[in-house]
Design an enzyme around this catalytic site. Structure first.
Site, PDB file in Angstrom:
ATOM      1  N   GLY A 145       4.940  -6.504   5.340  1.00  0.00           N
ATOM      2  CA  GLY A 145       4.819  -7.473   6.427  1.00  0.00           C
ATOM      3  C   GLY A 145       3.410  -7.541   6.975  1.00  0.00           C
ATOM      4  O   GLY A 145       2.903  -8.619   7.299  1.00  0.00           O
ATOM      5  N   ASP A 170      -1.431  -1.448  11.008  1.00  0.00           N
ATOM      6  CA  ASP A 170      -2.040  -1.342   9.673  1.00  0.00           C
ATOM      7  C   ASP A 170      -2.404  -2.696   9.071  1.00  0.00           C
ATOM      8  O   ASP A 170      -2.828  -2.769   7.921  1.00  0.00           O
ATOM      9  CB  ASP A 170      -1.147  -0.537   8.721  1.00  0.00           C
ATOM     10  CG  ASP A 170       0.235  -1.153   8.532  1.00  0.00           C
ATOM     11  OD1 ASP A 170       0.553  -2.142   9.207  1.00  0.00           O
ATOM     12  OD2 ASP A 170       1.007  -0.623   7.709  1.00  0.00           O
ATOM     13  N   LYS A 220       0.854  -1.183   0.000  1.00  0.00           N
ATOM     14  CA  LYS A 220       0.000   0.000   0.000  1.00  0.00           C
ATOM     15  C   LYS A 220       0.894   1.239   0.000  1.00  0.00           C
ATOM     16  O   LYS A 220       2.071   1.191   0.346  1.00  0.00           O
ATOM     17  CB  LYS A 220      -0.948   0.021   1.202  1.00  0.00           C
ATOM     18  CG  LYS A 220      -0.247   0.032   2.567  1.00  0.00           C
ATOM     19  CD  LYS A 220      -0.132   1.435   3.158  1.00  0.00           C
ATOM     20  CE  LYS A 220       0.515   1.403   4.533  1.00  0.00           C
ATOM     21  NZ  LYS A 220       1.750   2.199   4.601  1.00  0.00           N
TER      22      LYS A 220
END
Length: 268
Positions: free
Chosen positions: A98, A132, A8
């Site tokens: 990750g 996130d 992202k």
């Protein structure tokens, strides 16, 4: 079962305040891009986890994919699996690779073992793994607030734009990035900024980490200027760095960077 966890980018990132729990409140737009790892999970006689591709620092036993598996295993008594992660998205780049790997582990296990977990439930598991991680469950553009784990959908659509991401090989830890950042209340809400034409984002949409990191790593600012010189309508560092991206309405001109840089280009 095979899937492809994607990266992202952050469209703007404002560090608003330090929280009592040690984290920071922020405001940002998370937007998925198609730069992907590959993750395969298969039933196995005994638990096994392999990583190939880019070398991943640290102990593999602490990898977020394994933590995601253990999280579901304790609640659903999952059988052993063989997980193979082929790592492509650079680490310490602000691209969320990750976190995506962890979220996709949850999604694959949910399908593979027919756990019937809703997206809301999967998000709650993902929030236990990282701030996130939950974004990658639905994997759609959102305005992220609080620790970056509270989401408001946005109708922002950048389809047709070409995104060029440049990673200069500098690994920036979250602790380093936040250690030099100065929280400040933004003058305008992110959603209002994003409603303006992309052409004016250059003047109104910023990543607060740039002020902290560009003086220390001058090449990051140089990458940003090079992307603008090549025709980007907007360029920014993503997350806490060190990857820098540019959005191009037209096909970008030839981009020349040092050989040790990693470049990715694709349509949004």
């Amino acid at each position: 079962m095979l899937d492809f966890p994607n990266a992202k980018i952050n469209l703007g990132l404002y560090i608003i305040s330090k929280r009592p729990d040690g984290f920071h409140n922020l405001q940002s737009c998370f937007y998925p891009v198609k730069w992907c790892d590959a993750l395969e999970i298969l039933p196995a006689a005994e638990e096994r986890f392999d990583i190939t591709g880019l070398p991943v620092p640290g102990n593999p036993d602490t990898n977020l994919c394994l933590k995601a598996y253990k999280l579901l295993q304790q609640d659903f008594n999952l059988p052993p699996v063989h997980m193979h992660l082929y790592k492509v998205i650079p680490m310490g780049a602000g691209l969320g690779g990750g976190s995506a790997d962890a979220a996709f582990t949850l999604k694959i296990l949910n399908k593979q073992f027919e756990l019937n977990l809703t997206e809301d439930a999967l998000e709650e598991y993902a929030r236990q793994l990282g701030s996130d991680c939950a974004f990658f469950i639905r994997n759609k553009p959102v305005i992220a607030t609080e620790k970056g784990d509270v989401f408001t959908p946005t109708d922002l659509d950048l389809s047709g734009y070409t995104c060029v991401v440049v990673y200069p090989g500098i690994h920036i830890t979250t602790a380093e990035a936040y250690g030099n950042a100065k929280p400040e209340q933004p003058t305008c809400h992110m959603d209002m900024l994003l409603k303006q034409d992309v052409k004016v984002w250059r003047d109104v949409l910023k990543n607060d980490f740039e002020d902290a990191l560009f003086p220390k790593y001058p090449e990051l600012g140089q990458i940003k200027e090079k992307l603008y010189a090549a025709g980007a309508v907007y360029a920014s560092m993503t997350g806490s760095g060190s990857a820098v991206y540019g959005l191009f309405k037209e096909k970008p001109a030839a981009l020349l960077f040092p050989d040790h840089y990693t470049l990715w280009k694709g349509l949004l």
